[in-house]
Enzyme design. Sequence first.
Site, PDB file in Angstrom:
ATOM      1  CG  MET A   1      21.835  22.517 -28.682  1.00  0.00           C
ATOM      2  SD  MET A   1      20.642  22.733 -27.359  1.00  0.00           S
ATOM      3  CE  MET A   1      19.751  21.197 -27.427  1.00  0.00           C
ATOM      4  N   GLY A   2      24.048  20.985 -30.661  1.00  0.00           N
ATOM      5  CA  GLY A   2      24.818  19.764 -30.529  1.00  0.00           C
ATOM      6  C   GLY A   2      25.851  19.639 -31.617  1.00  0.00           C
TER       7      GLY A   2
ATOM      8  CB  VAL B   1      26.707  16.369 -36.277  1.00  0.00           C
ATOM      9  CG1 VAL B   1      26.389  15.117 -37.093  1.00  0.00           C
ATOM     10  CG2 VAL B   1      25.417  16.997 -35.761  1.00  0.00           C
TER      11      VAL B   1
ATOM     12  CE  LYS C   1      21.712  17.912 -32.849  1.00  0.00           C
ATOM     13  NZ  LYS C   1      20.434  18.392 -33.423  1.00  0.00           N
TER      14      LYS C   1
ATOM     15  CG  ASP D   1      13.114  26.490 -35.455  1.00  0.00           C
ATOM     16  OD1 ASP D   1      12.845  27.609 -35.933  1.00  0.00           O
ATOM     17  OD2 ASP D   1      14.241  26.177 -35.056  1.00  0.00           O
TER      18      ASP D   1
END
Length: 670
Positions: A1-2, A4, A19, A112
Amino acid sequence: MGEVYRAHDTNLGREVAIKVLPSDLADNPDALARFEREARAVAQLSHPNILAIYDFGRQGKTAYAVMELLEGETLRARLEHGALPARKAVDLAVQMAEGLAAAHEKGIVHRDLKPENVFVTHEGRAKLLDFGLAKGGVSALANSGKTLTTPPEGATGPGVVMGTVGYMSPEQVRGLPADARSDIFSFGAVLYEMLTGVRAFGRETGAESMAAILKEEPPEIAVTGSALSPALQRIVQHCLEKKPGERFQSARDIAFALQALSGSAVASGPSAAHGRGRARLWLAAVAVAAALGVATVASYRTGKKVGLHSVAEISFHQMSFRPQAIFQAAFAPDGETIVYSAALEGNVPELFTIGPGSPEPRPLGLPKTHLLSISSKGELAVLTHARFLNHRLFTGTLARVSLGGTAPREILEDVRQADWSPDGSELAIIRVANDKDRLEYPIGKVLYETAGYLSDLRVSPRGDAIALFEHPRRWDDRGSVIVVDRAGRRIVLSGDYWGEEGLAWAPTGDEVLFTASTEGSAQILYGVDLSGHRRVALASAGGLTMHDVSRSGRWLVTRDDSGGGISALVPGARAERDLSWLDNSLRPFLSQDGSILLFGDQSVAAGPNYQVCLRKTDGGPVVRLGEGDVWGLSPDGKWAIAILYTPPQLVLYPTGPGETRRLPRGDLQA
């Protein structure tokens, strides 16, 4: 997520990754919480196999994290091309396990782990990414039905599911609390995919994948067409046990189990023609023991001045008494205490010390640590998280630690060798950059680069030059003795050796003492002055390796007994059969039916270009096919491929009737 971005840190002069939380999520408390959790989780960790975070903050409504810049590709991208070679998969898996172990020891569970969250750098370093679930949080099934993301922190509890479908543990699927053993299940699923190219629990829908995780076993690895050793298959199966208590209980145990495969085969041979068993092949620690040598005697030379004594004046004192692989040894500043890195079995190093009047080695409590050098102040330069490469060489994180200390201070990742300046204030290092070996002194100042490899660097007593070996071809230890001064000028002092390992300066700084061989693996101790005049300093009935010279002129050497052998368990046989020839049989390849063994002979009798050899696995006579370093056997068993090094040339040898073929050289470089 995000998102970069690549950026340049003007304060420290380095490239970094930034990020940034996208603007459309900046006002989302859940997304912001996850972003902050990831930054805090990574910031707690300092390990070469975990992405490093340098800074975290907000600029207005923009949240950002400054991270280590990685160049390479994700494991997922690499797996798009199919399964990895078994040895490469095991190497990456060891690194992943060590990264997980470091996180678990800090009380952090990844939750994860999947190929998308493992990055492989150009240098082969595995980095664990995305600890966005590491602090917990609820997860909800995304629209795809396969990927899970985290809702608000604090909503965890029974019945909450989080992770990525296909890699979640059974307890994650059930919404139960997940501890470190949950990561071990996910690790097993990733390792299975690395070895087979197939997802362990891949199904058409997320719901079917989750059901498979709970109730089904992944297909047997043999069914996927991957021929792996039973030991490696058992490791994968042990990771994928449904009950947490039946899995490995720590990632550190996994790393140890995988490293125990080093020196033995991770890939089994082919099935027998009539299904009478599996032809399995072991290298009998060839890749480790033969290259490193089995160091059995440590000794030192006494005398008033190095280089001025005849062989008759040399006396020896045995310092170690157990057969073991001694990788590197050095005198402490007192000239009496000896520190060395060694392994009684395998190739995982540990530090030991031997003091005056005490013949029993004392472990220093630094496992997986390899000695590089000891400074004049008594400070050790070491490699932590050391991984064996070849010969006596390792790669790891350069660190410094006081003699007797147990907390190394890490300096720089991906270093191979290092040596202190005379005053103990600077370090010279060897590391890989842009696919070339680089000599730096001090760290950051490049003095010399080569496409081959460099080894055994030692800074001169005056600190004005570095002596080392230069080898034209990667991991072929033939080569030359060179000196590079602080302006980068390179001089070849002596060359054309069959093999060379072990080098030190004489205390006067006017001679380099080194061990090398002109044929075979038994090394002789030579001295060469800065004008290139060479002498035989000491010849021995067995091989020698130079490690260090004290300030009073005593030599620290090991006497080496090395060899290479091949054993095979062939179809229909009940016991392994020794198929070695002479004393240095390497690079074995089995035919599909397990009846023919192709291997290389690197004994003295083979000559400078080695020999390509063939024999039946029933123990029949050896047939020499021709010169070269063997590289493979065709699937039908009719052709052997080898490389000649001078000049570089690929050659195909028929294993039966036929003519040798020399392939077009093109731009081939050895």
